[in-house]
Enzyme design. Structure first.
Site, PDB file in Angstrom:
ATOM      1  N   GLU A   1       0.828  -1.210   0.000  1.00  0.00           N
ATOM      2  CA  GLU A   1       0.000   0.000   0.000  1.00  0.00           C
ATOM      3  C   GLU A   1       0.864   1.262   0.000  1.00  0.00           C
ATOM      4  OE1 GLU A   1      -3.053   0.291  -0.599  1.00  0.00           O
ATOM      5  OE2 GLU A   1      -3.653  -1.808  -0.444  1.00  0.00           O
TER       6      GLU A   1
ATOM      7  N   TYR B   1      -5.597   6.040   5.592  1.00  0.00           N
ATOM      8  CA  TYR B   1      -5.741   5.118   4.464  1.00  0.00           C
ATOM      9  C   TYR B   1      -4.971   3.814   4.710  1.00  0.00           C
ATOM     10  CZ  TYR B   1      -4.799   2.924   0.006  1.00  0.00           C
ATOM     11  OH  TYR B   1      -4.667   2.000  -0.982  1.00  0.00           O
TER      12      TYR B   1
ATOM     13  N   ASP C   1      -9.313   6.122  -1.083  1.00  0.00           N
ATOM     14  CA  ASP C   1      -8.267   6.743  -1.893  1.00  0.00           C
ATOM     15  C   ASP C   1      -8.947   7.466  -3.049  1.00  0.00           C
ATOM     16  OD1 ASP C   1      -9.105   4.722  -3.591  1.00  0.00           O
ATOM     17  OD2 ASP C   1      -7.095   3.905  -3.951  1.00  0.00           O
TER      18      ASP C   1
END
Length: 493
Positions: A120, A202, A220
């Site tokens: 990520e 996030y 996102d």
């Protein structure tokens, strides 16, 4: 509002250095692949909207557009079915594939969480195809968080070189050290993950939902776009209040039985189907619940791509710098044992802690004499290296120009090759090291090629090597030998 439709278009609470004639910004960057370090917080920018010929309704309360009890199970089922059939085969998904933690060892859960974290972070502002190779090499070198915690920043930067946004790599390393030193196991919840340096909302949501099945959303740019179209939200997607409201809407949709898969499905849909400019609405599993699609079928002046509103990119600043590739040769003029001078950037700010050639940020476009004067002053002020007194110039020539584009800066670099013979040899620089505030080092050509340098520094290296080759090819062998002998004789004098 369109008279013949029950749907509305909503606005979602959006808000529409002291320098010398030649200045130096500690030291000026020789730049990375494309953009400056990113953060997870939204950026406020001026924006404009491609307005549909429909009168939008102002909206101040998120409760007016929440998903209904009927919509939520339909969206969950449709999206997860599509994801099961269409998800891309990616290396980090193979590691975190089994979302069920029952009977899974602590070590296996940590490995899954670690893989999600690394992937990520790498995927922020970077294309999937670019990340795959970096991820595989990273996991081969540091397969667990404990392996990464033993690494140093030089090793990490070396592997990260060319991926850009180098702050991400530093945060990964610092976060790994923090977890290994302070905790008995990997943090499992959003609240505990947010305490780790470099992990924002996030990334915390992604790790918690994918690796540990916590029912939390992940938002996102892809998710913002999908939800904005589902609800026909005409709002600035970069506005902080808009983003906050999208988090609430995304939180409604997360499937508690498969939170990680659902979050990945929503992001996958935005990345592959509900794209910014060319959405494939006919292939979308939730198009029948999409208000933007319905509005576009009712009114031909309305397009799905009107949602969310388009944001005008900030105008890029134009910067100019002089870059000097300083090569030190021995007294006999031989370059077989030459060394290059590298300077380490400060530990904070752009390209923090990375190595570059000596460079000076200029006020604007300047002539050759001004650039050389700027470099001379920098070398003298930083190292006590007086071009006229403490060394002999073997060669000084312009190599060329290179324009590197950041997200917010266009930097034009004027590059020179400066080959010097130091009076007193390499020891001259060593003697001045105690009074030098910058961190620097000499490296040979072989070490230079293996260092974890930014793509911008590597571009400069390539330009210098090509320049040397072209110059060598243009000079006959006898002349080169004669010039070498002459240079060696002059140095001894």
């Amino acid at each position: 509002m369109i008279a013949h439709s029950n749907f509305k278009t909503f606005y979602l609470a959006g808000k529409t250095h002291s320098l010398h004639s030649v200045r130096r910004r500690s030291p000026s960057p020789t730049i990375v692949s494309t953009k400056e370090d990113a953060t997870e917080s939204p950026t406020m920018k001026r924006c404009r909207q491609e307005k549909p010929k429909t009168e939008p309704s102002a909206l101040g309360d998120i409760e007016d557009i929440i998903f209904s009890r009927e919509e939520i199970p339909e969206i969950r089922a449709s999206l997860l079915k599509w994801y099961d059939e269409n998800q891309r085969d990616l290396p980090w998904r193979r590691i975190s594939k089994n979302g069920d933690n029952n009977g899974v060892s602590v070590g296996e859960r940590e490995k899954r969480a670690y893989a999600v974290w690394v992937s990520e972070v790498m995927l922020q502002q970077t294309r999937v195809q670019t990340v795959i190779d970096y991820f595989n090499r990273w996991m081969e070198k540091w397969p667990t968080i404990h392996d990464l915690a033993q690494a140093d920043i030089e090793e990490v930067n070396e592997l990260w070189a060319g991926l850009g946004y180098y702050r991400r790599a530093r945060f990964l390393l610092e976060g790994a050290k923090m977890i290994v030193e302070d905790r008995t196991e990997f943090p499992k919840t959003v609240s505990s993950l947010r305490k780790v340096k470099g992990i924002g909302d996030y990334t915390a949501g992604a790790i918690a939902s994918i690796a540990f099945n916590e029912t939390v959303p992940v938002v996102d740019g892809n998710v913002i776009r999908v939800i904005a179209r589902l609800k026909a939200l005409s709002a600035n997607p970069k506005d902080s209040k808009t983003v906050k409201n999208v988090w609430k809407l995304a939180g409604q949709l997360v499937d508690p039985s498969r939170p990680g898969d659902f979050n990945q499905a929503l992001m996958e849909l935005g990345a592959t189907v509900c794209t910014p400019l060319g959405p494939s609405c006919s292939a979308c599993p939730i198009s029948h619940q999409c208000r933007a699609v319905l509005l576009s079928t009712k009114d031909k002046s309305v397009q799905v791509t009107h949602y969310p509103m388009k944001v005008v990119k900030a105008k890029q600043r134009r910067d100019f710098s002089a870059v000097s590739v300083v090569e030190i040769v021995e007294v006999d003029g031989s370059r077989s044992d030459s060394r290059f001078l590298l300077i380490k950037r400060p530990d904070n700010g752009l390209l923090a802690g990375l190595w570059e050639f000596p460079s000076v940020l200029l006020e604007g476009e300047t002539d050759l004499a001004s650039r050389r004067k700027a470099i001379n002053n920098f070398l003298k002020e930083s190292f006590g290296l007086d071009i006229r007194k403490s060394c002999k110039i073997v060669l000084r020539e312009e190599v060329g120009e290179y324009v590197h584009v950041f997200s917010h800066i266009r930097l034009k670099m004027c590059i020179e090759l400066l080959i010097l013979n130091l009076k007193g040899g390499m020891n001259f620089m060593q003697r001045t090291q105690e009074c030098v505030t910058l961190t620097w080092k000499f490296v040979d050509g072989e070490a230079l090629s293996s260092l974890g340098l930014t793509s911008g520094v590597r571009k400069v290296c390539t330009m210098v090597e090509k320049f040397k080759q072209n110059r060598s090819d243009s000079v006959p062998a006898k002349t080169r030998k004669k010039n070498k002998e002459k240079t060696a004789k002059e140095m001894k004098c």
